[in-house]
Design a protein around this motif. Structure first.
Motif, PDB file in Angstrom:
ATOM      1  N   LYS A 418       0.773  -1.182   0.078  1.00  0.00           N
ATOM      2  CA  LYS A 418      -0.010   0.020  -0.041  1.00  0.00           C
ATOM      3  C   LYS A 418       0.775   1.350   0.185  1.00  0.00           C
ATOM      4  O   LYS A 418       2.012   1.224   0.436  1.00  0.00           O
ATOM      5  CB  LYS A 418      -1.023   0.027   1.206  1.00  0.00           C
ATOM      6  N   ALA A 419       0.431   2.225  -0.377  1.00  0.00           N
ATOM      7  CA  ALA A 419       0.889   3.584  -0.283  1.00  0.00           C
ATOM      8  C   ALA A 419       0.582   4.246   1.091  1.00  0.00           C
ATOM      9  O   ALA A 419      -0.555   3.798   1.532  1.00  0.00           O
ATOM     10  CB  ALA A 419       0.408   4.560  -1.392  1.00  0.00           C
ATOM     11  N   LEU A 420       1.083   5.230   1.617  1.00  0.00           N
ATOM     12  CA  LEU A 420       1.074   5.724   2.848  1.00  0.00           C
ATOM     13  C   LEU A 420       0.621   7.033   2.879  1.00  0.00           C
ATOM     14  O   LEU A 420       1.390   7.988   2.312  1.00  0.00           O
ATOM     15  CB  LEU A 420       2.077   5.444   3.967  1.00  0.00           C
ATOM     16  N   ALA A 421      -0.336   7.373   3.476  1.00  0.00           N
ATOM     17  CA  ALA A 421      -0.654   8.889   3.472  1.00  0.00           C
ATOM     18  C   ALA A 421      -1.211   9.341   4.649  1.00  0.00           C
ATOM     19  O   ALA A 421      -1.748   8.476   5.759  1.00  0.00           O
ATOM     20  CB  ALA A 421      -1.830   9.504   2.193  1.00  0.00           C
ATOM     21  N   ASP A 422      -1.450  10.760   4.929  1.00  0.00           N
ATOM     22  CA  ASP A 422      -2.050  10.903   6.351  1.00  0.00           C
ATOM     23  C   ASP A 422      -3.695  10.961   6.135  1.00  0.00           C
ATOM     24  O   ASP A 422      -4.235  10.647   7.333  1.00  0.00           O
ATOM     25  CB  ASP A 422      -1.857  12.472   6.571  1.00  0.00           C
ATOM     26  N   ASP A 423      -4.200  11.072   4.853  1.00  0.00           N
ATOM     27  CA  ASP A 423      -5.612  11.019   4.878  1.00  0.00           C
ATOM     28  C   ASP A 423      -5.923  10.249   3.551  1.00  0.00           C
ATOM     29  O   ASP A 423      -4.948  10.231   2.648  1.00  0.00           O
ATOM     30  CB  ASP A 423      -6.183  12.291   4.703  1.00  0.00           C
ATOM     31  N   ASN A 424      -7.027   9.589   3.286  1.00  0.00           N
ATOM     32  CA  ASN A 424      -7.476   9.079   2.268  1.00  0.00           C
ATOM     33  C   ASN A 424      -8.772   9.530   1.917  1.00  0.00           C
ATOM     34  O   ASN A 424      -9.897   8.631   2.124  1.00  0.00           O
ATOM     35  CB  ASN A 424      -7.366   7.462   2.302  1.00  0.00           C
ATOM     36  N   PRO A 425      -9.269  10.721   1.371  1.00  0.00           N
ATOM     37  CA  PRO A 425     -10.602  11.356   1.195  1.00  0.00           C
ATOM     38  C   PRO A 425     -11.498  10.601   0.332  1.00  0.00           C
ATOM     39  O   PRO A 425     -12.709  10.467   0.231  1.00  0.00           O
ATOM     40  CB  PRO A 425     -10.540  12.817   0.980  1.00  0.00           C
ATOM     41  N   THR A 426     -10.768   9.797  -0.867  1.00  0.00           N
ATOM     42  CA  THR A 426     -11.567   9.242  -1.771  1.00  0.00           C
ATOM     43  C   THR A 426     -11.675   7.787  -1.534  1.00  0.00           C
ATOM     44  O   THR A 426     -12.095   6.870  -2.328  1.00  0.00           O
ATOM     45  CB  THR A 426     -10.844   9.307  -2.978  1.00  0.00           C
ATOM     46  N   ASN A 427     -11.279   7.164  -0.516  1.00  0.00           N
ATOM     47  CA  ASN A 427     -11.114   5.810  -0.043  1.00  0.00           C
ATOM     48  C   ASN A 427     -10.490   4.865  -1.210  1.00  0.00           C
ATOM     49  O   ASN A 427     -10.755   3.822  -1.684  1.00  0.00           O
ATOM     50  CB  ASN A 427     -12.642   5.185  -0.042  1.00  0.00           C
ATOM     51  N   ASN A 428      -9.264   5.652  -1.643  1.00  0.00           N
ATOM     52  CA  ASN A 428      -8.544   4.821  -2.686  1.00  0.00           C
ATOM     53  C   ASN A 428      -8.124   3.657  -2.029  1.00  0.00           C
ATOM     54  O   ASN A 428      -7.408   3.788  -1.111  1.00  0.00           O
ATOM     55  CB  ASN A 428      -7.348   5.675  -3.082  1.00  0.00           C
ATOM     56  N   PRO A 429      -8.251   2.276  -2.525  1.00  0.00           N
ATOM     57  CA  PRO A 429      -7.867   1.002  -1.993  1.00  0.00           C
ATOM     58  C   PRO A 429      -6.488   0.809  -1.924  1.00  0.00           C
ATOM     59  O   PRO A 429      -5.596   0.149  -1.231  1.00  0.00           O
ATOM     60  CB  PRO A 429      -8.588   0.095  -2.862  1.00  0.00           C
ATOM     61  N   GLY A 430      -5.470   1.638  -2.537  1.00  0.00           N
ATOM     62  CA  GLY A 430      -4.096   1.266  -2.570  1.00  0.00           C
ATOM     63  C   GLY A 430      -3.384   2.385  -1.745  1.00  0.00           C
ATOM     64  O   GLY A 430      -2.195   2.311  -1.558  1.00  0.00           O
ATOM     65  N   ILE A 431      -4.374   3.179  -0.731  1.00  0.00           N
ATOM     66  CA  ILE A 431      -3.829   4.112   0.204  1.00  0.00           C
ATOM     67  C   ILE A 431      -4.259   3.786   1.512  1.00  0.00           C
ATOM     68  O   ILE A 431      -5.237   3.206   1.967  1.00  0.00           O
ATOM     69  CB  ILE A 431      -4.071   5.463  -0.235  1.00  0.00           C
TER      70      ILE A 431
END
Length: 498
Positions: A418-431
């Motif tokens: 997975k990719a790592l981010a502080d937030d995932n507003p679009t619910n991207n399954p890769g994040i």
């Protein structure tokens, strides 16, 4: 929400139906292996310092009457369906322990049966009126050479025998100091008859030497062995095990995460056992203290290790996780004999003292059945030298291994790529985000709580910390778990009123 694919490209325009097959999240399971370490004979086909799975033919692999063959046989009786591995090692430089059995001349002209016990296994020799002491000695040698039947199968004794006139010399098959703990008895049960008075048993040449474990342990590689049983409880062997399993650079370190617990037995007096335990402080070692048992130390170590391994399947499904939390007391050790004298059956006061000093112990029922009582580790003090009961019991160590492996499987399966981010507003399954991982940690904890491994999930959720590190590619987490404890003591103030 975007559907993620591993192999179907986004620019595919050719009709019509395409399906990629992927493995979903599998339930937690895995082998929980028991490893037996012991000496083999040259006649055995197994390769020294090379682990091999036990699939039968113990005496062919390790040599008839060998230490490790006996360990394998006794372990299998206590763990019938488990995965058992063997690590054969060579004899040390040193001498073989010997014993002598002298047949008195007064036996000539008598009739009946002479009984001798080697490692608690009974040998019977018929005595005719025409036999003299030399004949009886020769017949004892022949009977020992024929072996005995145990667990429904023919086995060889752990000694060889030879006679010169009326003196039988028994030689332990292996070199080493452990040979002195082999029991040679003539009155073990009490029904041996009057001819026992014509046998005199004495120790001969003292066994010397202790095998070095380093080379054998190095051959284990990165295969997991949850339980490691061996009869070597001397300081040098225990120091080697401490480094091998240690949390700094050994199998309990975060870099290895292989874990494992060493189970051994030590034959000595109550006072010496207490002193030996007080001199150790290792959470990864349990020493079963024994006084004068006719079952030798290697059978004890194998039986105790196998019984623990059977009850504590660290690879079992989550709905059976509660079994890891159950106390080991009252579990029966198959094929193990208690000390001959009841004065060597540890009292409640003695057992309590042993547990204070880091030595495990057992109980004996009136019929001689041997039961585990409490399997403690040698850990007694923290790094500041202060008393600490965190790792007092072996059950807690097993609970920790299960918890870590269960979480490791979940994190690697769900977030392995997975990719790592502080937030995932679009619910991207890769994040994935810290909050998503935190929610998964809470979910996993509740699964383990339902399985009976941990408790207080609400408190866990409050104290749980999951955050991004200074390294932007890393998540740091604090997991404050509360394991389920064992119900060991019921104390009641019973007050009578008239």
């Amino acid at each position: 929400m975007t559907v993620a694919f591993n192999t179907i490209p986004a620019n595919l325009r050719v009709p019509l139906f395409y399906a990629e097959i992927n493995a979903g999240q599998s339930p937690y399971s895995g082998p929980s292996r028991l490893l037996l370490i012991g000496q083999k004979l040259a006649a055995g086909s197994a390769v020294l310092n090379t682990p091999i799975r036990l699939d039968g033919n113990e005496e062919g692999l390790l040599g008839a009457g060998s230490m490790l063959a006996e360990m394998a046989i006794w372990a299998r009786q206590n763990h019938p369906f488990g995965e058992i591995w063997l690590l054969p090692i060579d004899d040390p430089s040193g001498a073989n322990q010997t014993f002598t059995v002298t047949v008195a001349a007064g036996i000539a002209g008598k009739t009946g049966t002479v009984v001798l016990y080697v490692a608690a296994e009974r040998i019977e020799v018929a005595v005719a009126a025409t036999d003299d002491e030399d004949d009886v000695a020769a017949n004892l040698v022949a009977a020992i050479g024929e072996g005995y039947v145990k667990f429904g199968r023919p086995l060889a004794f752990p000694v060889t025998a030879a006679a010169v006139d009326n003196v039988v010399t028994l030689t332990v098959r292996h070199k080493g100091t452990l040979g002195a703990k082999l029991s040679i008895e003539k009155n073990l049960i009490g029904d041996e008859g009057p001819l026992a008075q014509y046998l005199t048993i004495a120790a001969g040449t003292a066994g010397t030497g202790v095998p070095a474990l380093g080379a054998a342990l190095a051959a284990l590689g990165d295969q997991e062995y949850d339980w490691i049983a061996a009869p070597y409880a001397d300081a040098t062997s225990l120091d080697t095990i401490k480094d091998f399993l240690g949390a700094t650079s050994g199998r309990w370190s975060p870099m290895q995460q292989l874990y494992g617990h060493y189970v051994t037995s030590l034959f000595d007096t109550m006072s010496n056992l207490a002193a030996a335990g007080a001199a150790r402080n290792d959470p990864n070692v349990s020493i079963m203290g024994v006084a004068n048992s006719p079952s030798p130390p290697w059978r004890w170590a194998a039986a105790v290790g196998a019984r623990i391994a059977m009850d504590k399947n660290i690879g079992g499904e989550v709905d059976q996780a509660y079994r890891i939390s159950l106390p080991l007391h009252t579990l029966y050790l198959v094929g193990i004999k208690p000390p001959k004298s009841r004065s060597d059956w540890f009292s409640i006061t003695q057992r309590n003292q042993l547990y204070q000093d880091g030595i495990a112990s057992y109980r004996v029922l009136v019929d001689g059945t041997v039961l585990l009582d409490r399997v403690v580790t040698t850990y007694q003090n923290n790094s500041y030298g202060q008393p600490d009961i965190t790792w007092l019991d072996v059950e807690t160590r097993a609970q920790m291994v299960y918890f870590v492996r269960y979480n490791r499987q979940r994190i690697t399966q769900v977030f392995g790529r997975k990719a790592l981010a502080d937030d995932n507003p679009t619910n991207n399954p890769g994040i994935v985000t810290p909050q998503i991982i935190k929610a998964e940690c809470i979910h996993v904890y509740k699964e383990l709580e339902a399985g009976g491994l941990v408790e207080n999930s609400t408190a866990f959720a409050r104290a749980l910390v999951v955050e991004r590190s200074a390294d932007p590619n890393r998540i740091d987490a604090y997991l404050p778990i509360a394991v389920v404890n064992q119900f060991r003591v019921f104390a009641a103030n019973v007050t009578t009123f008239l």
